[in-house]
Design a protein around this motif. Structure first.
Motif, PDB file in Angstrom:
ATOM      1  N   GLU A 506      11.668   8.862   1.843  1.00 52.85           N
ATOM      2  CA  GLU A 506      12.333   7.562   1.799  1.00 52.85           C
ATOM      3  C   GLU A 506      12.763   7.145   3.216  1.00 52.85           C
ATOM      4  N   PHE A 507      13.263   8.115   3.978  1.00 53.13           N
ATOM      5  CA  PHE A 507      13.659   7.828   5.365  1.00 53.13           C
ATOM      6  C   PHE A 507      12.449   7.334   6.165  1.00 53.13           C
ATOM      7  N   ILE A 508      11.321   8.000   5.978  1.00 54.62           N
ATOM      8  CA  ILE A 508      10.103   7.599   6.699  1.00 54.62           C
ATOM      9  C   ILE A 508       9.727   6.170   6.329  1.00 54.62           C
ATOM     10  N   LYS A 509       9.731   5.890   5.040  1.00 53.53           N
ATOM     11  CA  LYS A 509       9.260   4.564   4.592  1.00 53.53           C
ATOM     12  C   LYS A 509      10.207   3.445   5.021  1.00 53.53           C
ATOM     13  N   THR A 510      11.484   3.748   5.100  1.00 48.75           N
ATOM     14  CA  THR A 510      12.414   2.656   5.433  1.00 48.75           C
ATOM     15  C   THR A 510      12.580   2.458   6.932  1.00 48.75           C
ATOM     16  N   THR A 511      12.199   3.451   7.735  1.00 52.52           N
ATOM     17  CA  THR A 511      12.471   3.304   9.178  1.00 52.52           C
ATOM     18  C   THR A 511      11.200   3.226  10.021  1.00 52.52           C
ATOM     19  N   LEU A 512      10.036   3.244   9.404  1.00 53.13           N
ATOM     20  CA  LEU A 512       8.793   3.248  10.193  1.00 53.13           C
ATOM     21  C   LEU A 512       8.629   1.950  10.991  1.00 53.13           C
ATOM     22  N   ASP A 513       8.151   2.097  12.207  1.00 51.83           N
ATOM     23  CA  ASP A 513       7.854   0.912  13.021  1.00 51.83           C
ATOM     24  C   ASP A 513       6.431   1.035  13.573  1.00 51.83           C
TER      25      ASP A 513
END
Ligand SMILES: Cc1cc2nc3c(=O)[nH]c(=O)nc-3n(C[C@H](O)[C@H](O)[C@H](O)COP(=O)(O)OP(=O)(O)OC[C@H]3O[C@@H](n4cnc5c(N)ncnc54)[C@H](O)[C@@H]3O)c2cc1C
Length: 584
Positions: A506-513
């Motif tokens: 979830e962290f990856i999906k919400t913070t990816l740039d």
């Protein structure tokens, strides 16, 4: 005015081609570039400006918006791209890192004889002018292999004074070593795995000056009477009148229509060739405006089809970027950057064989996902061709020769304020996106419809998650742990020590740039695989239109783009110069 060669885009690659083709005084070369001469813009010249992102959202940044990304919390993302003579090399991070040898060898297997490490390495050496790191940097652990650098090319590479305080470097190196990643003397040798402090494209000094493609390839030759840069925005190719759309014969371009600074349409004639170097986000648009692309998309836009090439604007690959941040008690001044390249085994450990097998079985499903996500374009994409390209990528990443390539890059940066950042990105994403004209309306010429489709393929999240967990372990090593006062992103409130994989994902999906390393949108591949240009970089179905920029790279690679792109552009210029038309 009439020119022999018209180049669209005076950016990173376009200026290499312009310089080389205009070496012969009788060959007339014009470059159409939307941006201006920025040699006096400190946001370009000062190498330290990148750390503060000084050029972002200024007039030299196109700052494109993507469509909302379902794989990233449904948010639109921003693509910074250089709008200047020098293109994106005028605003980029300057890292000069070649790829693994195996990565370039993989291109050859996609229908590109002669495109491999062995053929590109001499061009990369020839383009470079390397300055050794000073004694201070060497004492802090910066290593290099003098034999794998060039010393007489136009691109200055070295280590900047403003970026050069290396207080934390030994601790960062020791920390990675505890995690099994040893120092790598120099990435220039085609083997990236390990930890290294890489050169940047700059002229060392105080202050260090960015060496973009304008400084390297244009300023030294700007007085050539046979080379001209024209400010304008290229709209489309002009085809020879007797070429009927979709004619069986190859279509010949006689020039380029562009909008001048007053918005007036002007045609520039090219007696020999047109070369598109507008970058991965804009070259496909010029092709589509000219009737070269996916029939479904062209018909929807009301553009007559000249060459049906479903791959135009497809096969979009960028490397999604996530960050783990720490506060430290270290007293580092200036920014310290080190890069760590991890192999698939480093990332997946004992699960590697299982991951390799299960993902191999998933390739047909991933191809289905990519084709159906392509909408209009998908109707004409060949599902088995998409699968074949994914398979080539899978063979490269999970092939027998473990260690041939790397899967994740970590960039560990220590800022003067005690903050330590570990950015990481999966080098070979299996998701594929697209970029297309949003409208045939000329007032929308600068507004591409960009859909990277990050995290469309679940594997990309899995790899980023494993990598993030590795970056979190970095702060707990014996070498760095005592210096780390706090993990501030993701904070322990959000992701406690015992966080589950689901929470990390979830962290990856919400913070990816975005990583701004876009390739593949006018790929050099055989036509039946969805390629847009042939091994001589000529657009299929045309007699005299080539593409020379990042869009031709068919598969991503483990390195930073420009070191490879300069070699590609130098080789492309040689191919053009060797063709009989050049001397005619
Ligand atoms: C923020 C950022 C950081 C990066 N950091 C690094 C790094 O550290 N190391 C690295 O190797 N790579 C890095 N990259 C990536 C790298 O810089 C690019 O991949 C590379 O420069 C692209 O070169 P190009 O020739 O394909 O396109 P560009 O250099 O973008 O050139 C395209 C040119 O065409 C012009 N143009 C576009 N459309 C038109 C038109 N219709 N008419 C006329 N002109 C047009 C543009 O203004 C531009 O000048 C970074 C990129 C960004 C954005």
């Amino acid at each position: 005015e009439v020119f022999d060669y018209v180049i669209v885009g005076g950016g990173t690659a376009g200026l290499v081609v312009a310089n080389r083709l205009s070496e012969t005084p009788t060959v007339r070369v014009a470059v159409i570039e939307a941006g201006g001469d920025e040699r006096n813009n400190p946001n370009v010249t000062l190498a330290s400006g990148y750390i503060t992102m000084a050029a972002y959202n200024t007039p030299i940044d196109w700052a494109y918006q993507t469509v909302p990304q379902p794989g990233v919390n449904n948010t639109p993302l921003t693509y910074h791209q250089g709008k200047a003579i020098g293109g994106t090399s005028a605003i980029n991070g300057m890292a000069y890192v070649r790829s693994n040898q195996a990565d370039l060898d993989a291109w050859e297997r996609l229908g590109n004889p002669g495109w491999n490490w062995a053929s590109l390495y001499p061009y990369s050496m020839g383009a470079e002018n390397f300055t050794f790191p000073g004694p201070g940097l060497q004492a802090s652990g910066v290593t290099f292999d003098a034999a794998v650098h060039g010393y007489s090319g136009p691109i200055h590479t070295g280590y900047g004074s403003a970026l050069g305080n290396m207080t934390l470097t030994p601790a960062v190196q020791d920390a990675w070593e505890e995690l099994g990643l040893l120092p790598n003397v120099d990435t220039g040798r085609g083997k990236n795995r390990g930890v290294s402090a890489n050169p940047l494209t700059l002229e060392p000094g105080s202050p260090s000056i960015r060496c973009d493609s304008a400084r390297a390839y244009w300023y030294p030759v700007e007085d050539r009477p046979n080379l001209k840069i024209i400010k304008g925005t290229a709209r489309r190719l002009v085809w020879r009148k007797n070429n009927k759309p979709c004619s069986k014969k190859a279509n010949t371009a006689t020039g380029v229509e562009y909008l001048d600074e007053d918005g007036q349409a002007v045609v520039l004639s090219a007696t020999k060739e047109v070369i598109l170097s507008a970058g991965s986000l804009r070259t496909p648009l010029v092709l589509e405006s000219s009737g070269v692309g996916n029939q479904g998309i062209l018909k929807r836009l009301g553009i007559p089809v000249v060459v049906s090439l479903p791959g135009v604007g497809e096969n979009f690959q960028d490397q999604g970027n996530n960050i783990v941040f720490y506060n430290t008690t270290a007293n580092a001044t200036g920014a310290v950057v080190s890069q760590t390249w991890a192999s698939p085994a480093d990332v997946f450990g004992s699960d590697l064989a299982d991951i390799a097998n299960s993902t191999r079985n998933e390739l047909p499903r991933w191809a289905d996902l990519i084709v159906s996500a392509s909408g209009d374009a998908g109707a004409l994409l060949n599902r088995s061709a998409v699968e074949a390209v994914l398979r080539a990528q899978h063979d490269l990443v999970f092939g027998d020769s473990e260690g041939a390539t790397t899967l994740v890059e970590f960039v560990t940066t220590a800022f003067g304020n005690g903050m330590l950042m570990s950015q990481h990105w999966t080098l070979f994403p299996f998701s594929r996106g697209s970029v297309h004209l949003a409208s045939a309306d000329v007032s929308k010429i600068n507004e591409p419809r960009i859909d990277p489709r990050f995290n469309l393929v679940d594997f990309d999240i899995t790899a980023q998650t494993q990598a993030a967990k590795l970056a979190a372990r970095l702060g707990k090593t014996d070498a760095l742990g005592p210096l780390v006062s706090e993990r501030i992103r993701p904070s322990l409130d959000i992701l406690p020590e015992n966080a589950t994989d689901a929470q990390w994902r979830e962290f990856i999906k919400t913070t990816l740039d975005v990583d701004h390393h876009i390739v593949g949108t006018a790929a050099m591949m055989s036509r039946d695989l969805g390629g847009v240009v042939d091994p001589e970089l000529r657009v299929y179905g045309t007699a005299n239109v080539r593409v020379v920029d990042m869009s031709v790279i068919p598969l991503h690679f483990s390195g930073h783009p420009v070191a490879t792109l300069y070699a590609v552009a130098e080789r492309a210029a040689d191919i053009i110069r060797r063709s009989p038309l050049y001397a005619a």
